[in-house]
Write an enzyme that holds these catalytic residues in place. Structure first.
Site, PDB file in Angstrom:
ATOM      1  N   ASN A 230       1.832  -7.325  -0.706  1.00 52.92           N
ATOM      2  CA  ASN A 230       2.945  -7.104  -1.629  1.00 52.92           C
ATOM      3  C   ASN A 230       4.229  -7.704  -1.064  1.00 52.92           C
ATOM      4  O   ASN A 230       4.455  -7.719   0.157  1.00 52.92           O
ATOM      5  CB  ASN A 230       3.111  -5.621  -1.998  1.00 52.92           C
ATOM      6  CG  ASN A 230       3.321  -4.703  -0.826  1.00 52.92           C
ATOM      7  OD1 ASN A 230       2.892  -4.985   0.284  1.00 52.92           O
ATOM      8  ND2 ASN A 230       3.985  -3.584  -1.067  1.00 52.92           N
ATOM      9  N   VAL A 231       5.043  -8.220  -1.983  1.00 49.47           N
ATOM     10  CA  VAL A 231       6.301  -8.877  -1.636  1.00 49.47           C
ATOM     11  C   VAL A 231       7.374  -8.315  -2.564  1.00 49.47           C
ATOM     12  O   VAL A 231       7.414  -8.654  -3.757  1.00 49.47           O
ATOM     13  CB  VAL A 231       6.198 -10.413  -1.789  1.00 49.47           C
ATOM     14  CG1 VAL A 231       7.514 -11.078  -1.405  1.00 49.47           C
ATOM     15  CG2 VAL A 231       5.056 -10.970  -0.932  1.00 49.47           C
TER      16      VAL A 231
ATOM     17  N   CYS B 154       2.919  -7.141  -6.413  1.00 50.06           N
ATOM     18  CA  CYS B 154       1.839  -6.393  -5.755  1.00 50.06           C
ATOM     19  C   CYS B 154       0.959  -7.352  -4.945  1.00 50.06           C
ATOM     20  O   CYS B 154       0.921  -8.567  -5.201  1.00 50.06           O
ATOM     21  CB  CYS B 154       0.958  -5.714  -6.795  1.00 50.06           C
ATOM     22  SG  CYS B 154       1.700  -4.276  -7.578  1.00 50.06           S
TER      23      CYS B 154
ATOM     24  N   GLU C 216      -2.159  -7.733  -5.161  1.00 49.08           N
ATOM     25  CA  GLU C 216      -3.156  -8.395  -6.008  1.00 49.08           C
ATOM     26  C   GLU C 216      -2.549  -9.590  -6.751  1.00 49.08           C
ATOM     27  O   GLU C 216      -3.269 -10.509  -7.155  1.00 49.08           O
ATOM     28  CB  GLU C 216      -3.742  -7.397  -7.015  1.00 49.08           C
ATOM     29  CG  GLU C 216      -4.470  -6.222  -6.375  1.00 49.08           C
ATOM     30  CD  GLU C 216      -3.556  -5.039  -6.071  1.00 49.08           C
ATOM     31  OE1 GLU C 216      -2.345  -5.249  -5.880  1.00 49.08           O
ATOM     32  OE2 GLU C 216      -4.054  -3.913  -6.044  1.00 49.08           O
TER      33      GLU C 216
HETATM   34  N1  THU Z   1       1.337  -1.997  -4.666  1.00 49.07           N
HETATM   35  C1  THU Z   1       0.474  -3.034  -4.475  1.00 49.07           C
HETATM   36  O1  THU Z   1       0.832  -4.055  -3.867  1.00 49.07           O
HETATM   37  N2  THU Z   1      -0.775  -2.931  -4.986  1.00 49.07           N
HETATM   38  C2  THU Z   1      -1.270  -1.827  -5.573  1.00 49.07           C
HETATM   39  O2  THU Z   1      -2.418  -1.836  -5.998  1.00 49.07           O
HETATM   40  C3  THU Z   1      -0.440  -0.629  -5.719  1.00 49.07           C
HETATM   41  C4  THU Z   1       0.992  -0.807  -5.382  1.00 49.07           C
HETATM   42  C5  THU Z   1       2.684  -2.124  -4.111  1.00 49.07           C
HETATM   43  C6  THU Z   1       3.769  -2.354  -5.097  1.00 49.07           C
HETATM   44  C7  THU Z   1       4.983  -1.891  -4.324  1.00 49.07           C
HETATM   45  O3  THU Z   1       5.452  -2.973  -3.524  1.00 49.07           O
HETATM   46  C8  THU Z   1       4.446  -0.797  -3.417  1.00 49.07           C
HETATM   47  O4  THU Z   1       3.040  -0.940  -3.431  1.00 49.07           O
HETATM   48  C9  THU Z   1       4.814   0.601  -3.877  1.00 49.07           C
HETATM   49  O5  THU Z   1       4.435   0.828  -5.180  1.00 49.07           O
END
Ligand code: THU
Length: 130
Positions: free
Chosen positions: A45-46, A56, A58
């Site tokens: 995530n960025v 996210c 993904e």
């Molecule tokens: N997040 C992800 O990267 N993937 C997920 O499946 C769930 C949530 C990240 C988004 C945000 O940067 C952090 O988690 C908190 O929600």
């Protein structure tokens, strides 16, 4: 279809989480997927100061899928930086469905499940007018 090494996918997801940029939520996330031609692609995530426009794991993983040769997701695992299993959010389920379809397998708290269980009755490309 390539053989799925779930332990490797989980380890790659955890390793990818180390690259996360998550100063706003404090939750580092990594994801890893096996592709139909046997590659493993990863994402993290960025976030950014707008909060709502954060990416996210993904999402960046889907970019990596395209950048590294395309293809389809066959199996996906997501982990926090602490190693906790995380389920893809709604938007990410849509992305995984687009690039993995109903048969793509997802590592869930209830075991490995197909996308058809993780995003039932998904909207998809077939719902658009031709
Ligand atoms: N997040 C992800 O990267 N993937 C997920 O499946 C769930 C949530 C990240 C988004 C945000 O940067 C952090 O988690 C908190 O929600």
């Amino acid at each position: 279809m390539p053989e799925i090494d779930w332990e490797r996918l989980r380890a790659e997801a955890l390793a990818a989480a180390r690259h996360a940029y998550a100063p706003y939520s404090g939750l580092s996330v990594g994801s890893a997927a096996l592709t139909d031609d046997g590659r493993v692609v990863t994402g993290c995530n960025v976030e950014n100061a707008s909060y709502g426009l954060g990416l996210c794991a993904e999402v960046t993983m889907t970019g990596q899928l395209r950048l590294s040769g395309g293809g389809r997701f066959v199996a996906v695992a997501c982990r926090s930086g602490a190693g906790a299993l995380l389920m893809p959010c709604g938007r990410c389920r849509q992305l995984l469905s687009e690039f993995g379809g109903t048969t793509c397998l997802v590592d869930t708290p209830r075991g490995v499940l197909p996308m058809s269980d993780v995003l039932p009755q998904a909207f998809g490309p077939g719902d658009l007018p031709s």
